[in-house]
Design a protein around this motif. Structure first.
Motif, PDB file in Angstrom:
ATOM      1  N   ALA A  90       0.751  -1.071   0.002  1.00 55.44           N
ATOM      2  CA  ALA A  90      -0.100   0.011   0.018  1.00 55.44           C
ATOM      3  C   ALA A  90       0.781   1.306  -0.033  1.00 55.44           C
ATOM      4  O   ALA A  90       0.685   2.327  -0.715  1.00 55.44           O
ATOM      5  N   ALA A  91       2.069   1.219   0.754  1.00 57.23           N
ATOM      6  CA  ALA A  91       2.784   2.440   0.918  1.00 57.23           C
ATOM      7  C   ALA A  91       3.520   2.655  -0.471  1.00 57.23           C
ATOM      8  O   ALA A  91       3.604   3.699  -0.913  1.00 57.23           O
ATOM      9  N   ALA A  92       3.985   1.451  -1.150  1.00 53.63           N
ATOM     10  CA  ALA A  92       4.688   1.496  -2.266  1.00 53.63           C
ATOM     11  C   ALA A  92       3.718   2.072  -3.572  1.00 53.63           C
ATOM     12  O   ALA A  92       4.090   2.788  -4.255  1.00 53.63           O
ATOM     13  N   PHE A  93       2.516   1.613  -3.355  1.00 56.13           N
ATOM     14  CA  PHE A  93       1.553   1.997  -4.490  1.00 56.13           C
ATOM     15  C   PHE A  93       1.012   3.352  -4.264  1.00 56.13           C
ATOM     16  O   PHE A  93       0.723   4.089  -5.209  1.00 56.13           O
ATOM     17  N   ALA A  94       1.068   4.122  -3.344  1.00 57.52           N
ATOM     18  CA  ALA A  94       0.418   5.246  -3.055  1.00 57.52           C
ATOM     19  C   ALA A  94       1.299   6.624  -3.278  1.00 57.52           C
ATOM     20  O   ALA A  94       2.430   6.606  -3.272  1.00 57.52           O
ATOM     21  N   ASP A  95       0.436   7.460  -3.587  1.00 57.81           N
ATOM     22  CA  ASP A  95       0.978   8.868  -3.749  1.00 57.81           C
ATOM     23  C   ASP A  95       0.837   9.587  -2.357  1.00 57.81           C
ATOM     24  O   ASP A  95       1.598  10.562  -2.024  1.00 57.81           O
ATOM     25  N   ILE A  96      -0.164   9.187  -1.741  1.00 59.10           N
ATOM     26  CA  ILE A  96      -0.607   9.965  -0.431  1.00 59.10           C
ATOM     27  C   ILE A  96      -0.906   8.621   0.480  1.00 59.10           C
ATOM     28  O   ILE A  96      -1.536   7.651   0.120  1.00 59.10           O
ATOM     29  N   VAL A  97       0.112   8.202   1.379  1.00 53.01           N
ATOM     30  CA  VAL A  97      -0.236   7.208   2.596  1.00 53.01           C
ATOM     31  C   VAL A  97      -0.901   7.635   3.630  1.00 53.01           C
ATOM     32  O   VAL A  97      -0.608   8.602   4.289  1.00 53.01           O
ATOM     33  N   VAL A  98      -1.830   6.926   4.072  1.00 48.20           N
ATOM     34  CA  VAL A  98      -2.917   7.323   5.027  1.00 48.20           C
ATOM     35  C   VAL A  98      -2.514   6.556   6.552  1.00 48.20           C
ATOM     36  O   VAL A  98      -3.120   5.380   6.020  1.00 48.20           O
ATOM     37  N   LEU A  99      -2.253   7.061   7.458  1.00 45.60           N
ATOM     38  CA  LEU A  99      -1.981   6.131   8.608  1.00 45.60           C
ATOM     39  C   LEU A  99      -3.378   6.171   9.357  1.00 45.60           C
ATOM     40  O   LEU A  99      -4.144   7.278   9.933  1.00 45.60           O
ATOM     41  N   ALA A 100      -4.015   4.853   9.473  1.00 51.62           N
ATOM     42  CA  ALA A 100      -5.121   4.785  10.199  1.00 51.62           C
ATOM     43  C   ALA A 100      -5.098   3.647  10.977  1.00 51.62           C
ATOM     44  O   ALA A 100      -5.820   2.710  11.032  1.00 51.62           O
ATOM     45  N   VAL A 101      -4.249   3.617  11.987  1.00 53.07           N
ATOM     46  CA  VAL A 101      -3.824   2.509  12.934  1.00 53.07           C
ATOM     47  C   VAL A 101      -3.935   3.205  14.311  1.00 53.07           C
ATOM     48  O   VAL A 101      -3.924   4.245  14.347  1.00 53.07           O
ATOM     49  N   PRO A 102      -3.936   2.330  15.330  1.00 57.49           N
ATOM     50  CA  PRO A 102      -3.759   2.854  16.685  1.00 57.49           C
ATOM     51  C   PRO A 102      -2.373   3.546  16.931  1.00 57.49           C
ATOM     52  O   PRO A 102      -1.486   3.250  16.385  1.00 57.49           O
ATOM     53  N   TYR A 103      -2.454   4.779  17.768  1.00 52.30           N
ATOM     54  CA  TYR A 103      -1.231   5.464  17.821  1.00 52.30           C
ATOM     55  C   TYR A 103       0.169   4.686  18.129  1.00 52.30           C
ATOM     56  O   TYR A 103       1.180   4.848  17.732  1.00 52.30           O
ATOM     57  N   GLY A 104      -0.109   3.792  19.078  1.00 52.57           N
ATOM     58  CA  GLY A 104       0.886   2.989  19.535  1.00 52.57           C
ATOM     59  C   GLY A 104       1.490   2.193  18.630  1.00 52.57           C
ATOM     60  O   GLY A 104       2.711   1.554  18.864  1.00 52.57           O
ATOM     61  N   ALA A 105       0.815   1.868  17.217  1.00 56.37           N
ATOM     62  CA  ALA A 105       1.474   1.111  16.261  1.00 56.37           C
ATOM     63  C   ALA A 105       2.357   1.734  15.481  1.00 56.37           C
ATOM     64  O   ALA A 105       3.175   1.148  14.737  1.00 56.37           O
TER      65      ALA A 105
END
Length: 243
Positions: A90-105
């Motif tokens: 997903a990160a390699a695919f993206a122009d924009i990466v969206v972080l949508a995980v628990p902050y501790g991760a």
């Protein structure tokens, strides 16, 4: 008794009366991309935000989760051309990466993604909670979540946003009139402009609070958190200058 929508409309009018002569933003400012969006996390936050940008059919989306099968299940349920992959894909695919995980991760995500987010816009929609995230949440409460996230992703073009309002409220409020404000913060002006455009496409009005340090204004425990209101009212609430 007036509805909340009527109250918001009245509040917006009251706050903006001295500035009625300002021209409205042109429609050209509402369009960005097309951009490839890669989501690190496919829960309520990831799937809700992906759904907003899938709707227009302009932005390819890839969702990732703890397992590929989980991401695939969410992508299949969304339709609209959503794809699934690993977080690295997903990160390699993206122009924009969206972080949508628990902050501790975030430390583990930063380690696993490595340089794949370098030079890319990184939209951080996470929130630190001490009861869930431990020491990193304490650090974020002290220094601000924007500053702490930036330490883990120093080469990314970081923007904090879409963390301050519950996803249920966002789904209910998208494209309503008057539009609900989404606070954004970042040090990269071009990245902020791009995310502001995406915010308008999703059906909301962006309010840039300032650099990453100002993201503290709308993280948990601060006045902009859970503020479901209009852009003029949010600016007034946070002590920002009128747009």
């Amino acid at each position: 008794m007036p509805s909340r929508r009527q109250i918001l409309a009245f509040t917006s009018l009251f706050v903006t009366l001295p500035f009625l002569s300002r021209p409205a933003c042109s429609a050209e400012n509402d369009v960005v991309g097309p951009l490839k969006l890669g989501f690190i996390g496919a829960g309520q936050v990831g799937s809700t935000l992906a759904g907003f940008w899938l709707r227009g059919g302009r932005h390819p989306v890839m969702l990732s989760a703890r397992t590929l099968s989980e991401a695939q299940s969410v992508a299949d349920s969304m339709g609209g051309g959503a794809r699934a992959g690993t977080p690295q894909e997903a990160a390699a695919f993206a122009d924009i990466v969206v972080l949508a995980v628990p902050y501790g991760a975030l430390p583990a995500v930063a380690r696993d993604l490595g340089g794949s987010v370098s030079g890319k816009i990184l939209l951080d929609a996470t929130n630190p909670y001490s009861w869930r995230d431990g020491a990193i949440a304490t650090e974020a409460a002290r220094d601000g979540a924007g500053m702490v996230t930036a330490r883990y992703f120093p080469q990314a073009r970081l923007v904090r946003g879409f963390n301050s309002i519950a996803m249920t409220a966002l789904r209910a409020e998208a494209n309503e009139t008057p539009r609900i404000a989404i606070p954004l913060a970042g040090d990269d002006q071009a990245a902020l402009a791009t995310v502001s455009g995406l915010t308008r496409e999703a059906g909301f009005e962006p309010v840039v609070t300032g650099g990453l340090s100002s993201a503290k204004l709308f993280q948990p425990g601060n006045p902009g958190f859970e503020a479901v209101t209009t852009a003029p009212a949010l600016r007034a609430q946070l002590g920002l200058k009128p747009a």
